[in-house]
Design a protein around this motif. Structure first.
Motif, short mmCIF file in Angstrom:
data_model
loop_
_atom_site.label_atom_id
_atom_site.label_comp_id
_atom_site.label_asym_id
_atom_site.label_seq_id
_atom_site.Cartn_x
_atom_site.Cartn_y
_atom_site.Cartn_z
N ALA A 157 0.83 -1.21 0.00
CA ALA A 157 0.00 0.00 0.00
C ALA A 157 0.87 1.26 0.00
O ALA A 157 0.62 2.21 -0.76
CB ALA A 157 -0.92 0.00 1.21
N ALA A 158 1.90 1.26 0.84
CA ALA A 158 2.79 2.42 0.91
C ALA A 158 3.52 2.63 -0.43
O ALA A 158 3.62 3.75 -0.93
CB ALA A 158 3.81 2.24 2.03
N ARG A 159 3.96 1.53 -1.00
CA ARG A 159 4.64 1.61 -2.30
C ARG A 159 3.65 2.05 -3.38
O ARG A 159 3.98 2.84 -4.26
CB ARG A 159 5.25 0.25 -2.65
N GLY A 160 2.41 1.54 -3.28
CA GLY A 160 1.38 1.88 -4.26
C GLY A 160 1.05 3.37 -4.23
O GLY A 160 0.83 3.99 -5.28
N CYS A 161 1.04 3.94 -3.04
CA CYS A 161 0.79 5.38 -2.91
C CYS A 161 1.88 6.15 -3.65
O CYS A 161 1.59 7.01 -4.49
CB CYS A 161 0.76 5.77 -1.44
N GLU A 162 3.12 5.80 -3.40
CA GLU A 162 4.23 6.52 -4.03
C GLU A 162 4.22 6.31 -5.55
O GLU A 162 4.44 7.26 -6.32
CB GLU A 162 5.56 6.03 -3.42
N ASP A 163 3.96 5.09 -5.99
CA ASP A 163 3.92 4.80 -7.44
C ASP A 163 2.83 5.58 -8.15
O ASP A 163 2.99 5.95 -9.31
CB ASP A 163 3.68 3.29 -7.67
N GLY A 164 1.72 5.82 -7.44
CA GLY A 164 0.61 6.57 -8.02
C GLY A 164 1.04 7.95 -8.49
O GLY A 164 0.60 8.43 -9.55
N PHE A 165 1.89 8.59 -7.73
CA PHE A 165 2.36 9.94 -8.12
C PHE A 165 3.22 9.85 -9.38
O PHE A 165 3.14 10.70 -10.26
CB PHE A 165 3.15 10.58 -6.98
N ARG A 166 4.02 8.83 -9.44
CA ARG A 166 4.90 8.66 -10.60
C ARG A 166 4.05 8.45 -11.85
O ARG A 166 4.26 9.08 -12.88
CB ARG A 166 5.85 7.47 -10.36
N ARG A 167 3.06 7.57 -11.73
CA ARG A 167 2.18 7.30 -12.88
C ARG A 167 1.36 8.53 -13.25
O ARG A 167 1.06 8.75 -14.42
CB ARG A 167 1.23 6.15 -12.55
N GLY A 168 1.00 9.34 -12.24
CA GLY A 168 0.17 10.50 -12.49
C GLY A 168 0.97 11.75 -12.81
O GLY A 168 0.41 12.84 -12.87
N ASN A 169 2.28 11.60 -12.98
CA ASN A 169 3.17 12.73 -13.27
C ASN A 169 3.06 13.83 -12.21
O ASN A 169 3.14 15.01 -12.51
CB ASN A 169 2.85 13.34 -14.65
N ALA A 170 2.83 13.43 -11.01
CA ALA A 170 2.73 14.41 -9.93
C ALA A 170 3.89 14.18 -8.94
O ALA A 170 4.44 13.09 -8.88
CB ALA A 170 1.40 14.27 -9.21
N THR A 171 4.26 15.23 -8.23
CA THR A 171 5.31 15.10 -7.22
C THR A 171 4.69 14.70 -5.90
O THR A 171 3.74 15.35 -5.43
CB THR A 171 6.05 16.44 -7.05
N SER A 172 5.19 13.63 -5.31
CA SER A 172 4.62 13.15 -4.07
C SER A 172 5.00 14.04 -2.90
O SER A 172 6.18 14.28 -2.66
CB SER A 172 5.11 11.73 -3.79
#
Ligand SMILES: *[C@@H]1O[C@H](CO)[C@@H](O)[C@H](O)[C@H]1NC(C)=O
Ligand SMILES: *[C@@H]1O[C@H](CO)[C@@H](O)[C@H](O)[C@H]1NC(C)=O
Length: 195
Positions: A157-172
């Motif tokens: 879940a923690a990794r998924g949260c961080e990956d979401g920003f990468r996929r969404g081109n957003a800065t976490s």
């Protein structure tokens, strides 16, 4: 026969005693940290030295930050501490995500892309927080397999949260929090392997 056995065992004893004394003196002189630190340092060396996810220092800092970590007497105790820290982390990260989404005093509201990612993180961390009471009970009840798969879910879940920003081109804005939660969960998994 009896005399010979006694003689050889007494000569064995006279050779062994000074050796043991020397070993004791050596251990006392070289290992004051182990003597006063309980099992924390040796345990962290074991799990941190063998892990690609976290190092010895992370283990020491995390588990040493609470009294229960310093007083732990077993890998099971230490795993319980890791689960408790993960629960506290999930709660505080959820609060931080809420704050970022809401904006507020001293917190700038995030842009739309970041907000989209944060909303999915909020759901992921709600899951992490929700899992911890059952995970703690599983550790207490020595159902270590159940506890480990719960912790693996939380790490994902923690990794998924961080990956979401990468996929969404957003800065976490929660990279540090994701890193802590991921490592705490993996620390729990590693400790349970020795429990
Ligand atoms: C979260 O975990 C990290 C790493 O153990 C720790 O430094 C931090 O204080 C924890 N935060 C909370 C709110 O428990
Ligand atoms: C992210 O950026 C890449 C390349 O710039 C683009 O192909 C992709 O569609 C973007 N993804 C999102 C979710 O905006």
């Amino acid at each position: 026969m009896t005399t010979m056995a006694m003689a050889s065992s007494s000569s064995l004893r006279s050779a062994t005693v000074p050796f043991l004394l020397l070993q004791l003196l050596f251990a006392a002189a070289t290992a004051p940290a182990e003597a006063t630190g309980g099992i924390l340092l040796p345990s962290c060396k074991t799990v941190g030295g063998g892990s690609t996810y976290f190092d010895v220092q992370f283990c020491l800092d995390a588990l040493g930050s609470v009294g229960a970590g310093a007083d732990a007497r077993s890998y099971q105790d230490l795993a319980a501490v890791a689960v408790g820290l993960l629960a506290a982390n999930a709660t505080s990260t959820s609060a931080r995500i809420d704050g970022l989404l809401r904006g507020g005093v001293g917190i700038r509201k995030v842009d739309a892309a970041t907000a989209r990612c944060l909303r999915s993180c909020r759901a992921l961390y709600a899951g992490v927080a929700r899992r911890q009471p059952a995970c703690a009970a599983a550790v207490r009840g020595r159902r270590f397999g159940e506890a480990r798969s719960s912790l693996e879910e939380s790490a994902a879940a923690a990794r998924g949260c961080e990956d979401g920003f990468r996929r969404g081109n957003a800065t976490s804005p929660v990279t540090a929090e994701n890193d802590d939660a991921f490592k705490l969960a993996k620390l729990g998994v590693a400790l349970l392997a020795f429990a």
